[in-house]
Design an enzyme around this catalytic site. Structure first.
Site: not given
Ligand code: PMP
Length: 359
Positions: A99, A166, A190
């Site tokens: 991520w 994030d 989450k």
């Molecule tokens: N950052 C983290 C730490 C994540 O766990 C996730 C999704 N699991 C994301 C970003 C991406 O999120 P989204 O699917 O809402 O774009």
């Protein structure tokens, strides 16, 4: 059979929040019209928006120096909205997982990116320490909880430049000193609701700090201000996920707030990590000091590797849902977010013991 939901996100939500959302779909706020059918300019909806923002402020102690916004596009959209709004020349990033890597890729569209440290060398099984953040960076970006690898930055770090985080997978799981951050963002799916809305908490002086012209919907300043009749109301907000977020935050408040969530989360995580460390059939994948309270990753211990599929089936037959690890780590991942009850963790621990006893 009772099911225990360990999905990594979307994931288990408080039952009371889901029930309240179902009721509101049938009849929102006693209006006789369902939540999905009202205008977002309905006074009752404007109240939900204002109260949801107020709950964020109250639960995390967010001062008036910050704007709190609820936007579409998930956390992934913030990967480019953050640099669009904040990156003038250079940004620093900590690469603690895919991520973070995706966030880095997007930032490169807007300027120079310095990756100050990466744990890719060991498949992101730890959080790098002793790195130096360049003093001339416009901001330093971290991912506080690495959902896939089960590592977490447990403290609000001191940072010489604007800190951006994030917090998709650990927001509301512990108290956060928001004043240490310039910007905090994440997808809701989450700890704070269903998929379809992202939260962005941003210090107001950072608005337009990149100095670059931006499309209206990319510019954070668009979403804030009385002239919009409430924040996050420039266009139609994601009404349904925000409503479930509202109910989820009311639930967090009833539980005693983020302090109480943190105590519960520590107790749940300890139960499971203790079993992983005690049970000779399993081994944790994350460095002990960086172990996440939210995502607990483990594999079969050496000598038992061939039992992986067997344990998965065994656990599924006992009601465990969503414990298969991410393909890049393998093994198992139990996501034990706020709404995951301690009984679920106890059931998983019992299952691990029963499996080991049978071998
Ligand atoms: N950052 C983290 C730490 C994540 O766990 C996730 C999704 N699991 C994301 C970003 C991406 O999120 P989204 O699917 O809402 O774009």
């Amino acid at each position: 059979m009772k099911k225990y939901n360990f999905n990594a996100g979307p994931c288990v939500l408080p039952r009371e929040a889901v029930d309240a959302a179902v009721d509101a779909i049938r009849d929102f706020d006693g209006t006789g019209i369902g939540l999905l059918e009202i205008s977002h300019r309905t006074p009752g909806w404007e109240r939900v928006m204002a109260e949801t923002e107020q709950l964020w402020r109250e639960l995390l102690g967010i001062s008036d120096d910050y704007a709190v916004m609820f936007l579409g596009g998930g956390a992934s959209t913030q990967f480019f909205e953050v640099p669009a709004n904040l990156l003038k020349t250079k940004a620093a990033y900590l690469q603690t997982g895919v991520w973070a890597k995706k966030a880095i890729k997007e930032a490169k569209f807007f300027g120079e990116v310095e990756v100050v440290a990466s744990s890719e060398d060991k498949n992101y099984s730890y959080v790098p320490k002793n790195y130096v953040v360049p003093a001339d960076a416009d901001y330093f970006h971290i991912t506080t909880n690495n959902t896939i690898y089960g590592t977490e930055i447990h403290e609000d770090i001191d940072c010489p430049v604007t800190l951006v985080a994030d917090m998709s997978s650990d927001i509301m799981s512990r108290p956060v000193d928001v004043s240490k951050y310039g910007l905090i963002y994440g997808g809701a799916q989450k700890n704070v609701g269903p998929a379809g809305v992202a939260f962005v908490i941003v210090r107001k002086d950072l608005f337009n700090s990149s100095g670059r012209p931006m499309p209206t919907m990319v510019n954070y300043a668009t979403f804030v201000g009385a002239e919009r009749r409430g924040n996050s109301m420039f266009n139609t907000p994601p009404v349904f996920p925000i409503y479930v977020m509202y109910q989820t935050l009311l639930w967090v408040k009833r539980q005693g707030g983020v302090e109480a969530m943190w105590e519960r989360n520590k107790a749940k995580a300890m139960l499971l990590y203790n079993e992983i460390d005690r049970n000779p059939m399993f081994v944790g994948t994350a460095a002990k000091e960086d172990r996440s309270l939210m995502n607990v990753c483990f594999v079969m211990a050496s000598g038992y590797e061939d039992k992986e599929a067997e344990f998965l089936k065994f656990a599924q037959e006992r009601g465990m849902v969503g414990i298969k690890g991410h393909r890049s780590v393998g093994g198992f991942r139990a996501s034990i977010y706020n709404a995951c009850p301690v009984e679920a963790v106890e059931a998983l621990v019992a299952c691990m013991r029963e499996f080991a006893a049978g071998k």
